[in-house]
Design a protein around this motif. Sequence first.
Motif, PDB file in Angstrom:
ATOM      1  N   ARG A 222      -0.488  11.935   2.500  1.00  0.00           N
ATOM      2  CA  ARG A 222      -1.005  10.716   1.882  1.00  0.00           C
ATOM      3  C   ARG A 222      -0.525  10.231   0.615  1.00  0.00           C
ATOM      4  O   ARG A 222      -0.471  10.886  -0.133  1.00  0.00           O
ATOM      5  CB  ARG A 222      -2.596  10.798   1.901  1.00  0.00           C
ATOM      6  N   PHE A 223      -0.277   8.708   0.713  1.00  0.00           N
ATOM      7  CA  PHE A 223       0.470   8.314  -0.250  1.00  0.00           C
ATOM      8  C   PHE A 223      -0.860   7.465  -0.826  1.00  0.00           C
ATOM      9  O   PHE A 223      -1.179   6.333  -0.414  1.00  0.00           O
ATOM     10  CB  PHE A 223       1.525   7.471   0.038  1.00  0.00           C
ATOM     11  N   PRO A 224      -1.247   7.576  -2.049  1.00  0.00           N
ATOM     12  CA  PRO A 224      -2.444   6.806  -2.618  1.00  0.00           C
ATOM     13  C   PRO A 224      -2.032   5.421  -2.885  1.00  0.00           C
ATOM     14  O   PRO A 224      -0.809   5.388  -3.280  1.00  0.00           O
ATOM     15  CB  PRO A 224      -2.833   7.611  -3.758  1.00  0.00           C
ATOM     16  N   SER A 225      -2.908   4.561  -2.831  1.00  0.00           N
ATOM     17  CA  SER A 225      -2.554   2.956  -3.216  1.00  0.00           C
ATOM     18  C   SER A 225      -2.955   2.696  -4.648  1.00  0.00           C
ATOM     19  O   SER A 225      -3.686   3.138  -5.252  1.00  0.00           O
ATOM     20  CB  SER A 225      -3.499   2.137  -2.120  1.00  0.00           C
TER      21      SER A 225
ATOM     22  N   LEU B  82       2.550  -3.686  -9.420  1.00  0.00           N
ATOM     23  CA  LEU B  82       3.151  -3.198  -8.441  1.00  0.00           C
ATOM     24  C   LEU B  82       2.709  -2.084  -7.680  1.00  0.00           C
ATOM     25  O   LEU B  82       1.958  -1.210  -7.968  1.00  0.00           O
ATOM     26  CB  LEU B  82       4.627  -2.545  -9.107  1.00  0.00           C
ATOM     27  N   PHE B  83       3.160  -2.068  -6.361  1.00  0.00           N
ATOM     28  CA  PHE B  83       2.734  -0.922  -5.394  1.00  0.00           C
ATOM     29  C   PHE B  83       1.176  -0.769  -5.129  1.00  0.00           C
ATOM     30  O   PHE B  83       0.594   0.191  -5.086  1.00  0.00           O
ATOM     31  CB  PHE B  83       3.398   0.338  -5.739  1.00  0.00           C
ATOM     32  N   THR B  84       0.421  -2.178  -5.248  1.00  0.00           N
ATOM     33  CA  THR B  84      -0.884  -2.240  -4.920  1.00  0.00           C
ATOM     34  C   THR B  84      -1.113  -1.722  -3.776  1.00  0.00           C
ATOM     35  O   THR B  84      -2.297  -1.560  -3.201  1.00  0.00           O
ATOM     36  CB  THR B  84      -1.558  -3.369  -5.303  1.00  0.00           C
ATOM     37  N   ARG B  85      -0.373  -1.929  -2.667  1.00  0.00           N
ATOM     38  CA  ARG B  85      -0.543  -1.473  -1.406  1.00  0.00           C
ATOM     39  C   ARG B  85      -0.077   0.260  -1.240  1.00  0.00           C
ATOM     40  O   ARG B  85      -0.774   1.046  -1.864  1.00  0.00           O
ATOM     41  CB  ARG B  85       0.510  -2.086  -0.255  1.00  0.00           C
ATOM     42  N   HIS B  86       1.285   0.393  -0.860  1.00  0.00           N
ATOM     43  CA  HIS B  86       1.718   1.964  -0.900  1.00  0.00           C
ATOM     44  C   HIS B  86       3.142   1.949  -1.146  1.00  0.00           C
ATOM     45  O   HIS B  86       3.772   1.093  -0.572  1.00  0.00           O
ATOM     46  CB  HIS B  86       1.188   2.884  -0.089  1.00  0.00           C
TER      47      HIS B  86
ATOM     48  N   GLY C 252      -1.066   4.811   2.063  1.00  0.00           N
ATOM     49  CA  GLY C 252      -0.202   4.980   3.221  1.00  0.00           C
ATOM     50  C   GLY C 252      -0.340   6.353   3.834  1.00  0.00           C
ATOM     51  O   GLY C 252      -0.841   7.327   2.923  1.00  0.00           O
ATOM     52  N   THR C 253       0.232   6.668   4.996  1.00  0.00           N
ATOM     53  CA  THR C 253       0.263   7.985   5.540  1.00  0.00           C
ATOM     54  C   THR C 253       1.359   8.092   6.337  1.00  0.00           C
ATOM     55  O   THR C 253       2.021   7.227   6.885  1.00  0.00           O
ATOM     56  CB  THR C 253      -0.998   7.943   6.395  1.00  0.00           C
ATOM     57  N   LEU C 254       2.077   9.398   5.942  1.00  0.00           N
ATOM     58  CA  LEU C 254       3.158   9.881   6.748  1.00  0.00           C
ATOM     59  C   LEU C 254       2.829  11.138   7.764  1.00  0.00           C
ATOM     60  O   LEU C 254       2.202  11.941   7.041  1.00  0.00           O
ATOM     61  CB  LEU C 254       4.229  10.181   5.884  1.00  0.00           C
ATOM     62  N   LEU C 255       3.170  10.920   8.758  1.00  0.00           N
ATOM     63  CA  LEU C 255       2.927  12.109  10.021  1.00  0.00           C
ATOM     64  C   LEU C 255       4.162  12.628  10.295  1.00  0.00           C
ATOM     65  O   LEU C 255       5.353  11.552  10.653  1.00  0.00           O
ATOM     66  CB  LEU C 255       2.177  11.601  11.128  1.00  0.00           C
ATOM     67  N   SER C 256       4.509  13.806  10.412  1.00  0.00           N
ATOM     68  CA  SER C 256       5.703  14.293  11.173  1.00  0.00           C
ATOM     69  C   SER C 256       5.341  15.801  11.863  1.00  0.00           C
ATOM     70  O   SER C 256       4.826  16.620  11.369  1.00  0.00           O
ATOM     71  CB  SER C 256       6.565  14.751   9.746  1.00  0.00           C
TER      72      SER C 256
END
Length: 288
Positions: A102-105, A135-139, A111-115
């Motif tokens: 998980r990438f905090p906003s 900056l990067f208020t989303r992710h 955001g999330t990365l699955l692999s």
Amino acid sequence: MTLSRRCFCGAVGAGIASANLSLIANDQTSKPIRVVAYNIYKLTGWPSQSPLAQQAVARGQMANRLAMELALYDPDIINFSESPPENVTKEVAKLLGMNHVRFPSGGHWPGTLLSKSKILESQNAPMNGDRPKELFTRHWGRAIVELPGDEPLVVHSAHLFPTPDPAVRLREIRAMIESMKSDFDSGRSMLLIGDLNHSPDTDEYKLWIDAGWTDTFAEVGADNGFTFKADHPEWRIDYIFAAGPIAKRVRESRPLFDGAFRLNNDDKKSFALSDHLPQLAVFDSVSR
């Protein structure tokens, strides 16, 4: 020397097992790499006011619905923008048999990365210096994924600032490109995937291309590639960019205007999984 039947069968069985393991290993290294970028609208369904969407959320069905739809495309790597609570994305990861980061906003849109492969390392907003709060208020996050064949893959997962004014977005992109210099210099395969909130005819897009990124859809896609919105797509704002060796191995790139990803405009009760469509890219595996 005469072999007993037991020894003979054991020797044959060991040989078959060895051959099967070799076939499995070769299959893993030759299997195409399938990547999906998807803004999932916090997994509330779209339109979220749809009674059926609200019912699916209330009954805890959305993770299953999302996982079942994604599984049809056998993804190896998935990026989510606008993630729901972490327990929900972890449930999706478990259902798909994938690892989860998980990438905090900086705001309220993590955001999330699955692999399917091991995630060797990850870092949130890895810019040079401290992250300015605007900056990067989303992710934005960076991870290294270990692909079959021991090929390290650098993955940048991103969701950039919206609004028609590109000023903040341009600052985000310049900060990202500056931080990516060591990745480019390494010569490793790289992906940049997510909702970048700009179209291909913008200064933002030009910055990516000038930096050395390949737009996979521009490379091998057909038609317009629109990813937003899920009822009548009119904008291409979700991307899978590639750089390094993997950029030369892209074989397919397209939005998934399919199944539960799209809204059935002829059914007033229907809902889509999100207001965006997923973007899929398929790459040939590393040569052995």
